[in-house]
Design an enzyme around this catalytic site. Structure first.
Site, PDB file in Angstrom:
ATOM      1  N   TRP A   1       1.261  13.402   2.977  1.00 16.79           N
ATOM      2  CA  TRP A   1       1.225  11.994   2.610  1.00 16.79           C
ATOM      3  C   TRP A   1       2.611  11.588   2.120  1.00 16.79           C
ATOM      4  O   TRP A   1       3.182  12.233   1.238  1.00 16.79           O
ATOM      5  CB  TRP A   1       0.193  11.695   1.515  1.00 16.79           C
TER       6      TRP A   1
ATOM      7  N   GLU B   1      -2.090  11.811   6.237  1.00 14.81           N
ATOM      8  CA  GLU B   1      -2.887  10.831   5.477  1.00 14.81           C
ATOM      9  C   GLU B   1      -2.305   9.426   5.581  1.00 14.81           C
ATOM     10  O   GLU B   1      -1.164   9.182   5.226  1.00 14.81           O
ATOM     11  CB  GLU B   1      -2.932  11.264   3.995  1.00 14.81           C
TER      12      GLU B   1
ATOM     13  N   LYS C   1      -2.316   5.185   4.861  1.00 15.65           N
ATOM     14  CA  LYS C   1      -2.532   4.316   3.697  1.00 15.65           C
ATOM     15  C   LYS C   1      -2.243   2.876   4.084  1.00 15.65           C
ATOM     16  O   LYS C   1      -1.390   2.612   4.929  1.00 15.65           O
ATOM     17  CB  LYS C   1      -1.605   4.782   2.570  1.00 15.65           C
TER      18      LYS C   1
ATOM     19  N   ASP D   1      -8.533   8.814   3.162  1.00 14.55           N
ATOM     20  CA  ASP D   1      -8.681   8.670   1.708  1.00 14.55           C
ATOM     21  C   ASP D   1      -9.515   7.422   1.463  1.00 14.55           C
ATOM     22  O   ASP D   1      -9.207   6.351   2.012  1.00 14.55           O
ATOM     23  CB  ASP D   1      -7.286   8.547   1.073  1.00 14.55           C
TER      24      ASP D   1
ATOM     25  N   HIS E   1      -7.708   4.109   0.683  1.00 14.52           N
ATOM     26  CA  HIS E   1      -6.548   3.709   1.480  1.00 14.52           C
ATOM     27  C   HIS E   1      -6.823   2.675   2.564  1.00 14.52           C
ATOM     28  O   HIS E   1      -6.088   2.572   3.539  1.00 14.52           O
ATOM     29  CB  HIS E   1      -5.897   4.940   2.112  1.00 14.52           C
TER      30      HIS E   1
ATOM     31  N   HIS F   1     -10.052  12.650   1.544  1.00 16.88           N
ATOM     32  CA  HIS F   1      -9.640  12.536   0.157  1.00 16.88           C
ATOM     33  C   HIS F   1     -10.665  11.611  -0.479  1.00 16.88           C
ATOM     34  O   HIS F   1     -10.587  10.395  -0.307  1.00 16.88           O
ATOM     35  CB  HIS F   1      -8.241  11.924   0.049  1.00 16.88           C
TER      36      HIS F   1
ATOM     37  N   ASP G   1      -6.300   0.777  -4.867  1.00 13.82           N
ATOM     38  CA  ASP G   1      -6.362   2.234  -4.736  1.00 13.82           C
ATOM     39  C   ASP G   1      -6.164   2.880  -6.107  1.00 13.82           C
ATOM     40  O   ASP G   1      -5.179   3.559  -6.362  1.00 13.82           O
ATOM     41  CB  ASP G   1      -5.262   2.668  -3.752  1.00 13.82           C
TER      42      ASP G   1
ATOM     43  N   ASP H   1      -7.786   5.199  -7.810  1.00 12.15           N
ATOM     44  CA  ASP H   1      -8.059   6.626  -8.024  1.00 12.15           C
ATOM     45  C   ASP H   1      -8.908   6.910  -9.259  1.00 12.15           C
ATOM     46  O   ASP H   1      -8.602   7.814 -10.048  1.00 12.15           O
ATOM     47  CB  ASP H   1      -6.743   7.428  -8.055  1.00 12.15           C
TER      48      ASP H   1
ATOM     49  N   ASP I   1      -9.542  13.362  -4.599  1.00 14.30           N
ATOM     50  CA  ASP I   1      -8.253  12.767  -4.963  1.00 14.30           C
ATOM     51  C   ASP I   1      -8.462  11.626  -5.942  1.00 14.30           C
ATOM     52  O   ASP I   1      -8.675  10.485  -5.546  1.00 14.30           O
ATOM     53  CB  ASP I   1      -7.527  12.275  -3.697  1.00 14.30           C
TER      54      ASP I   1
END
Ligand code: RNT
Ligand code: ZN
Length: 417
Positions: free
Chosen positions: A184, A225, A227, A258, A261, A285, A293, A295, A325
């Site tokens: 990433w 990955e 995004k 992810d 993302h 992820h 995003d 997390d 993640d």
């Protein structure tokens, strides 16, 4: 009622819907989740004392007790694993190296800097996964790494990628399970660029250089990955979904999806069946975006349910690598791992207990009413009894009591840091 009695009752209830509970548990016990090291210290790593700088990602909060050394991080992870049923994996970032106090730049890292991690993984019976770190570094400050205009900077990051693949290959050989290396890169523009293509072309060329050497998939697997945007790369991320979907298909790499993302209402679960038609394996992820995003720690919500359901329904468990993640620094970090991983496993168990066969029959007969009715009724089936039985047989706390253990650990170990 005892856990076993409750379980037997649940087994009977599920059997009416043609669900084999014992088989579901057997399947679940074989699924490995890759726990990300970076929840343990807010994506800081051990390369420098500065912590996370740049990359368009952010850990907020200052809950006390975060791991400051590899030893502390390993001890924290071990504590978390004691509350998580099953045997799993651990996912390292390149900045979690042990350089013995000597500066080792990212284009110089080698397996020897991860020796303790490998020994630990062996002892704990864990597989290891890996990630190059394309952020928190002076040469990443511009927001560009593999797509940087400056050839020398690109070269540095290409070398980093090559080092990381070698390290992962070493993990794979030593631990006898392939290490997934996830690429990433934060590269992107804050405001509308005129020339998106040139940056994407440079990114593609750099990746080709990194992947030039064939490494056996028995030891190492590469994932890329995508995004949509990051902080400071709102207008254009070079490694967008289309970019990496195309790259992964053309170069036979794993695509990493992810959950944070994509556009805010766009889930990743719907994508699995499509990519399964074109790609052998893929990486997840699993994260929890809140409005962006962000997390957040993964919880057992509809998004997570959908992810697990689509994996199970489409028979993809053997082709997916499930990585977590998230990084929340406002709560106990060991608890964050436990909450997120238990939630992931609960969602997988629930999906394995779904009466898919019956739902499919209803759908085949265009009985969408019946499909919806059954799906809703199924939600209140005695899932908890099966989960508790599973935790008990795996030797981990079956209920909220695990938090007592984590609090004890917090007082005796984390508080004095
Ligand atoms: C960032 C990506 C990436 C990172 C980790 C730390 O948006 O999700 O996977 O979170 O590499
Ligand atoms: Zn991610």
């Amino acid at each position: 009622m005892s856990i076993v009695k409750q379980f037997e009752y649940a087994q009977e209830r599920y059997s009416h819907l043609k669900v084999d509970v014992k088989k579901a548990l057997e399947t679940l016990s074989k699924i490995k989740i890759s726990l990300h090291c970076w929840q343990g210290d807010d994506v800081g790593g051990f390369e420098s004392a500065e912590g996370l700088t740049g990359g368009g990602i952010l850990a907020t909060g200052n809950y006390p007790g975060k791991a400051r050394t590899p030893q502390e991080l390993r001890q924290d992870a071990e504590t978390a694993f004691k509350m998580i049923p099953g045997k799993h994996r651990f996912n390292l970032h390149a900045i979690y190296l042990e350089n013995g106090g000597k500066k080792v730049d990212r284009n110089e890292i080698a397996p020897e800097h991860f020796r303790n991690w490998v020994d630990w993984a062996k002892e704990q019976e864990l597989g290891l996964d890996f990630n190059p770190t394309y952020f928190s570094h002076p040469l990443a400050e511009s927001g560009f790494t593999l797509s940087h205009k400056d050839k020398k900077i690109r070269r540095f990051w290409v070398q980093h990628g090559i080092c990381c693949r070698k390290i992962a290959e070493h993990f794979g050989k030593k631990l006898k399970t392939p290490a997934v290396v996830n690429f990433w890169m934060p590269d992107g523009f804050k405001d509308y660029p005129v020339d998106r293509l040139a940056a994407r072309q440079r990114m593609k060329n750099s990746l080709d250089e990194i992947f030039a050497e064939e490494i056996s998939p028995k030891h190492e697997l590469d994932a890329v990955e995508s995004k949509l945007f990051g902080i400071g790369s709102e207008a254009c991320v070079i490694g967008s979904h289309e970019f990496f979907m195309g790259y992964a298909l053309e170069k036979k790499k794993l695509l990493c999806l992810d959950s944070g993302h994509f556009h805010p209402t766009e889930g990743i679960a719907d994508k699995f069946s499509s990519i399964s038609l074109y790609m052998k394996e893929f990486l997840l992820h699993v994260s929890r975006p809140m409005r962006w995003d962000s997390d957040h720690v993964v919880i057992w919500n509809d998004d997570l349910r959908a992810i697990a359901e689509e994996l199970v329904r489409n028979n993809l468990l053997g082709r997916v690598h499930i990585g977590l993640d998230f990084f929340d620094a406002t709560i106990n970090r060991v608890a964050a791992w436990v909450i997120g991983t238990r939630a992931m496993l609960k969602s997988l168990l629930a999906a394995l207990l779904e009466p898919t066969e019956v739902l499919r029959i209803l759908e085949t007969h265009d009985d969408y009413t019946g499909r919806l009715a059954l799906y809703e009724e199924w939600k209140t089936m005695p899932f908890g009894a099966v989960w508790e039985y599973y935790c008990e047989t795996q030797g981990v706390p079956f209920d909220f009591s695990w938090i007592g253990e984590v609090k004890k650990y917090e007082r005796s170990v984390m508080d004095s840091r």
